[in-house]
Scaffold this active site. Structure first.
Site, PDB file in Angstrom:
ATOM      1  CG  PHE A 105      -1.665  -1.009   1.081  1.00 26.27           C
ATOM      2  CD1 PHE A 105      -2.420  -1.509   0.221  1.00 26.27           C
ATOM      3  CD2 PHE A 105      -1.841  -1.696   2.696  1.00 26.27           C
ATOM      4  CE1 PHE A 105      -3.342  -2.731   0.138  1.00 26.27           C
ATOM      5  CE2 PHE A 105      -2.436  -2.899   2.369  1.00 26.27           C
ATOM      6  CZ  PHE A 105      -3.506  -3.383   2.227  1.00 26.27           C
ATOM      7  N   GLY A 131       0.973  -7.521  -5.037  1.00 20.04           N
ATOM      8  CA  GLY A 131      -0.951  -7.658  -4.609  1.00 20.04           C
ATOM      9  C   GLY A 131      -1.361  -7.482  -5.826  1.00 20.04           C
ATOM     10  CB  ILE A 153      -9.865  -4.308 -18.240  1.00 24.27           C
ATOM     11  CG1 ILE A 153     -11.178  -2.942 -17.449  1.00 24.27           C
ATOM     12  CG2 ILE A 153      -9.986  -5.165 -17.292  1.00 24.27           C
ATOM     13  CD1 ILE A 153     -10.630  -2.132 -17.168  1.00 24.27           C
ATOM     14  N   PRO A 184      -9.202  -8.973 -16.597  1.00 27.44           N
ATOM     15  CG  PRO A 184     -10.839 -10.154 -17.854  1.00 27.44           C
ATOM     16  CD  PRO A 184      -9.209  -9.418 -17.890  1.00 27.44           C
ATOM     17  CE  LYS A 185     -11.957 -15.189 -12.689  1.00 27.78           C
ATOM     18  NZ  LYS A 185     -11.271 -16.305 -12.362  1.00 27.78           N
ATOM     19  CD  GLN A 210      -5.128  -2.860  -7.915  1.00 23.73           C
ATOM     20  OE1 GLN A 210      -4.825  -1.999  -8.064  1.00 23.73           O
ATOM     21  NE2 GLN A 210      -4.146  -3.939  -7.071  1.00 23.73           N
ATOM     22  CE  LYS A 224      -7.345   6.269 -19.129  1.00 24.02           C
ATOM     23  NZ  LYS A 224      -8.035   7.693 -19.660  1.00 24.02           N
ATOM     24  CD  GLU A 230      -2.061   5.086  -6.575  1.00 22.03           C
ATOM     25  OE1 GLU A 230      -2.391   4.561  -5.482  1.00 22.03           O
ATOM     26  OE2 GLU A 230      -0.948   3.647  -6.855  1.00 22.03           O
TER      27      GLU A 230
END
Ligand SMILES: Cc1cc2nc3c(=O)[nH]c(=O)nc-3n(C[C@H](O)[C@H](O)[C@H](O)COP(=O)(O)OP(=O)(O)OC[C@H]3O[C@@H](n4cnc5c(N)ncnc54)[C@H](O)[C@@H]3O)c2cc1C
Ligand code: SF4
Lengths: 327, 707
Positions: free
Chosen positions: B230, B457, B596, B599-600, B605, B668, B672
């Site tokens: 993080f 992660g 994307i 996808p998973k 995220q 992209k 965040e």
């Protein structure tokens, strides 16, 4: 953490004689509180007496009294059929405590004996009269959002963190204790103490004594009951305020009422005046509100916990409302 | 056991759930020793003496190092840099500062010995009180970022309708499940191997090289798996240097894993913030002025700033915008970016104020946002590379049932609970850096890709594998992506949502190059241009072919566009009338992050961001007693991260349209934006439910009750 000896016994007598001989020994049950305190350097027992093999794991009904061994785990107790049927308030209180993983190892005796979660108590570099008598109380004038509003003293404003104990206090339980001189029995509400001038003492268990079991007398409080715990997250957090409420309603009137609160005092806080007030009255919202108001007599905030002066009565009202609405 | 894995699953998922994945602390080197830190118990001042006699005599103890007896470290001998050079100063800058390391043959013995070290101090007056400092601060003298003015400053003050409010949030700690630390193994000839918890193996390598003044090639950094970061593992912390020093001194490998309470003091945090937003609008809902003044927090010994006010400059179409950002130096450990970093802090304030303005205008907050949505980036005066935020509004609103929302707060009641809906936008720079990737095609039909990037992660390897699989037409199970090793081709640290764009572009380029080579070889050996690479390699008697490519930074068009990822978060909350308890009951997060590619993991995220957002909104707060400078809730029982019971089902929707400018994949970053804005959506929903506007995070029951 210091080096310590570890001994195990399956005989109550041996456990008592071991602890009697050694002032720096401690019992260890689930260890969920004791080991944390050792890791943080709050306590440093030189000998651990593992009591997990003592024959204190039964839950049985004898002469209409439920006997609960001190080593019954919190989850076993919550899942027990007798508890579910006859004392479901206790089941709810247990389920509101800690997390499933902790409840699997936490024991009844250990839960009663757990220390406060006050942050100053846990940090050996800060003042705390409970940890080090005479060093001052960090929470007074400091961070006291979680702290007590009833029965506080100038030396300590900590709360007892247990949920289970709030349920047991409401259910008129008793505690059976063994010591060198034999067994004794005390009311659950007299087991824990107020801080007074001796905050280092959480309860009335004497040095060298062992909790054998808790007993709950039969009652008719298994219909209209609720345990409401208000906390900062939905699970796995200590209570800001919790309320155990149980009503016996006969012909539209409250025949018997039990109310106890957690997160507000150095011990599970039984609301006797509110119970007396409710008895013989219909369970109307107005009466619940009046009971809540009565409960708050003598409450006192310390700044960050002032909100409890509002939250506590509101929680009583909500717990009573849910309890009385159960069909 | 059998695992049912599909091509979109994490490539290392099975390893992670079966314990095969190895995290830094799990490496068992021969002769491993264990370090435990001694930390300061005062907040500011000077160490006058350290008595290590008892500790040194304790069983199993090999060494106790402090500023009094540390080995020489070339980089610290030089003047300059942060004054917080571990074991090179007797100064105390914050409570909990590491001041000595005890090394023993077991962790327990080191822990015990550390408790025997006695430190004497000369105490000095200190200040950790953020809110009080804002009131005292001689604002003009503070550091921060240069003021920004577009049009007229403070134009909101003369607007027809105005909102002027203060929003605050406390220190949050990253607290990933995995504790921080390192295993350091200093070998002969000044060669060092470390097993680290890092978001950048190259950055760790460079830091060690700079501190110890040894060539980077001498340093091997391994960090294949990271148990969450993080942001807190974006730098090499002093404690890591301490472990390396100890290893150098002892000529033995040293493992140092800090404790949970140490996670609060010495590995950064999300700084507290105090923000004032002024918004002006016409009566019919056109924004005429935005003023955003923010105070953050930094340390006395190092400066830390972040993008708290960035979003206010371009997210809404206003002729007049001005921002100020200051940081207040406190006697606390230096902060570091935490997921969504300053932008998440800023978005809470701006998006709350936008909601307040919509309410003042009696407009639906979505309509108000749509009305003020800029066609072009008003700060840079150039188009966005792609932006589908209005489409995102529509999709999210339909999914959450926005039409059930009543504009009048407190209108929807279910028993003891008030129901409310809230919305908020998130935005983050969609930058792209440079990275190198090596691709190795093998005659056995496999493709190996290597890059010194990280995976804290998000599923870096999975995303990269999918990109390569599509381009090369090789099934994912025949592709291996190697990362977390400083000897691989260089890549930047994993942060700022840039890995997919940066490393993904290099993967793209290396695949294109490999394909070209195969095509060329095929042509030279009279094979069909579409021949399988295995046949081509075999025909040419080549066991492998390999290519290493450094991706370019952006495409030539990039400077003509503003590139951002966007998110819009919709939440439904229930607020208990008597107890003030808030429950998030529905979540729809819409991501506008280009194409994307995975996808998973992309969905994961967004889900993780929403969970972090619930924490920021409702539960997370590191509480410090300003009288002592120490945290009072430095453990997982009292520092509340959300638990499962706090998290409802989360609907994630992606716009999934490629951005034509940002990179060859059109994808992209989204690490965040998953979090940015979320807390604002919750605060706005609480207002919609109750009419109570809580401007101070986290929104705990007491605040709702007293609000
Ligand atoms: C993170 C966390 C969250 C928690 N949240 C909650 C919560 O929400 N609500 C709640 O109620 N509790 C909560 N708990 C506390 C938990 O319930 C207690 O730690 C547990 O009940 C203690 O039981 P144990 O058997 O593990 O006790 P131990 O840790 O083994 O012992 C605790 C103390 O009791 C003494 N002792 C144990 N048995 C006996 C006996 N028979 N006779 C005399 N002395 C004895 C020991 O000597 C020791 O002093 C939480 C704990 C943790 C760690
Ligand atoms: S409230 Fe009690 S436990 Fe807490 S610091 Fe004061 S004396 Fe110690």
């Amino acid at each position: 953490m210091i080096n310590f000896q570890f001994v195990r016994t399956s005989v109550v007598k041996t456990a008592l004689s071991l602890i009697g001989k050694d002032p720096k020994a401690a019992f260890i049950a689930g260890g969920t509180n004791l080991v944390d305190l050792m890791k943080r350097g709050v306590i440093a027992p030189e000998k651990l007496i593992d009591i997990n093999h003592l024959p204190l794991k039964q839950i049985e009904l004898k002469n209409n009294i439920l006997h609960i061994g001190a080593l019954v785990s919190n989850s076993a107790l919550a899942e027990n059929a007798l508890v579910k049927e006859k004392f479901p308030l206790l089941m709810l209180a247990l389920q509101a405590g800690a997390s499933a993983q902790l409840r699997n190892v936490a024991t009844v005796g250990g839960n009663m004996m757990q220390r406060t979660r006050c942050g100053y108590f846990y940090d050996t570099t800060m003042p705390c009269n409970k940890r080090q008598p005479g060093s001052g109380c960090g929470a007074i004038g400091g961070y006291n959002r979680m702290h007590a509003i009833f029965g506080t003293s100038e030396s300590c404003i900590a709360v007892h963190p247990s949920d289970m104990c709030v349920g047991l206090a409401a259910l008129d339980a008793q505690v059976v204790i063994a010591g060198a001189k034999g067994e004794r029995k005390i009311n659950f509400v007299d087991f824990h103490r107020l801080a007074g001038t001796t905050p280092e003492k959480d309860n009335n268990l004497q040095k060298g004594e062992l909790i054998l079991r808790v007993e709950i007398p039969a009652n008719n409080l298994n219909k209209n009951f609720h345990y409401l715990k208000v906390r900062d997250r939905t699970s796995y957090a200590f209570a800001l305020v919790s309320v155990a409420a149980a009503l016996e309603i006969k012909d539209g009137l409250i025949a018997n009422a039990r109310l106890a609160m957690g997160g507000v005092a150095h011990k599970p806080w039984r609301l006797t005046a509110s119970e007396v007030f409710l008895r013989g009255k219909p369970a109307t919202l107005a009466n619940c509100e009046e009971a809540a108001k009565l409960a708050m007599k003598d409450a006192k905030g310390f700044g960050e916990n002032d909100f409890k002066l509002k939250l506590a009565p509101n929680t009583i009202i909500e717990a009573l409302t849910i309890a009385k609405s159960k069909a | 056991m059998e695992f049912f894995v599909d091509e979109n699953d994490r490539v290392d998922g099975v390893d992670k759930v079966t314990g095969k994945a190895k995290y830094f602390a799990e490496y068992q080197l021969p002769g491993l020793t264990y370090g435990v830190l001694v930390t300061s118990t005062i907040t500011k001042g000077k160490i006058t003496a350290i008595d290590t006699k008892a500790a040194k005599n304790a069983p199993g103890v090999l060494e106790v190092l402090s500023h009094l007896n540390k080995p020489s470290v070339a980089g610290y001998e030089q003047a300059g840099g942060s004054p917080m050079k571990i074991f090179y100063t007797d100064q105390i800058f914050f409570n909990g500062q590491p001041i000595a390391i005890v090394v023993a043959d077991t962790f327990e013995r080191a822990t015990f010995a550390a408790s025997l070290v006695k430190v004497s101090y000369e105490k000095a007056a200190f200040n950790t009180n953020f809110e009080a400092s804002i009131k005292d601060a001689a604002v003009k003298k503070l550091q921060g970022q240069p003021p920004y003015v577009r049009g007229i400053a403070d134009a909101y003050k003369t607007a027809e309708v105005k909102v002027e409010q203060i929003y605050t949030m406390p220190v949050e700690t990253h607290n990933p499940m995995e504790l921080h630390g390192i295993i350091a193994d200093w070998q002969a000839n000044d060669k060092v191997t470390v097993y680290a918890k890092t978001q950048g193996v190259k950055s760790t390598q460079n830091t060690i090289a700079n501190v110890f003044k040894i060539p980077a090639e001498n340093i091997q950094v391994n960090s294949q798996f990271v148990g969450g970061g993080f942001g807190m593992a974006l730098r090499t912390w002093p404690l890591e240097i301490a472990a390396i020093m100890a290893s150098k001194q002892l000529k033995k490998p040293v493992k140092l894993v800090i404790t949970r309470d140490q996670m609060f003091t010495m590995v950064g945090n999300r700084p507290a913030a105090y923000q004032k937003i002024g918004l002006g609008a016409t009566k019919d809902g056109k924004i005429t002025g935005i003023t955003h003044t923010a105070f953050g927090q930094t340390a006395t010994y190092e400066n830390f700033t972040e993008g708290v006010v960035n979003m206010s400059k371009f997210m809404y179409d206003s002729e007049n915008v001005n921002t100020n950002y200051y940081v207040i130096p406190l006697d606390m450990g230096v902060p570091i970016w935490m997921r969504g970093p300053g932008e998440a802090t800023g978005a809470f304030a701006l998006e709350s104020a936008i909601d307040e303005m919509a309410h003042a205008l009696d407009m639906d907050p979505l309509d108000f946002r749509a009305k003020n949505d800029p066609e072009k980036d008003p700060a840079q005066n150039r188009p966005f590379s792609s932006k589908y935020i209005k489409e995102a509004y529509k999709l999210g609103a339909a999914k959450i049932g926005w039409n059930n929302r009543k504009n009048k707060p407190g209108s929807t009641i279910e028993g003891s609970w008030n129901i409310g809906y809230g919305v908020s936008i998130g935005v983050f720079n969609a930058g792209r850096g440079r990275a190198s990737v090596k691709g190795i095609l093998k005659a056995d039909g496999t493709l190996i890709l290597q890059s010194a990037t990280s995976d804290i992660g998000p599923g870096t390897g999975t995303g990269m594998t999918l990109i390569a699989s599509k381009l090369m037409n090789i099934p994912v199970e025949k592709i291996v992506f190697e990362l977390g090793d400083s000897s691989l081709p260089p890549a930047p640290s994993q942060g700022g949502s840039a890995t997919l764009s940066t490393v993904g572009s290099a993967v793209n380029d290396v695949c294109v190059a490999l394909k070209a080579t195969i095509a060329e070889l095929a042509a030279n050996s009279n094979m069909d241009a579409t021949s399988n690479f295995v046949d081509v390699l075999k025909k040419n008697n080549l066991p492998i072919i390999e290519k290493t490519i450094q991706s370019s930074q952006n495409n030539p068009e990039a400077k003509n566009y503003s590139m951002y990822s966007f998110s819009i978060h919709f939440v439904q909350v229930k607020v208990h009338q008597l107890t003030g308890v808030v429950k998030v009951s529905k979540i729809v997060s819409v991501g506008d992050a280009g194409k994307i590619v995975s996808p998973k993991t992309a969905r994961s995220q967004m889900v993780g961001g929403a969970v972090g957002g619930i924490g920021m909104a409702l539960t997370e707060e590191a509480i410090l007693d300003n009288r002592y400078g120490r945290y009072v809730n430095n453990n997982f029982a009292d520092y509340h991260v959300p638990v499962n019971a706090d998290v409802p089902d989360i609907d994630v929707i992606f716009i999934d349209k490629p951005d034509p400018i940002v990179n060859p994949m059109g994808a992209k970053g989204m690490g965040e934006i998953a979090l940015i804005g979320f807390a604002g959506a919750v605060a706005n929903a609480v207002f919609n439910a109750t009419g109570k506007r809580i401007r101070s995070l986290p929104i705990t029951p007491d605040k709702v009750l007293e609000g």
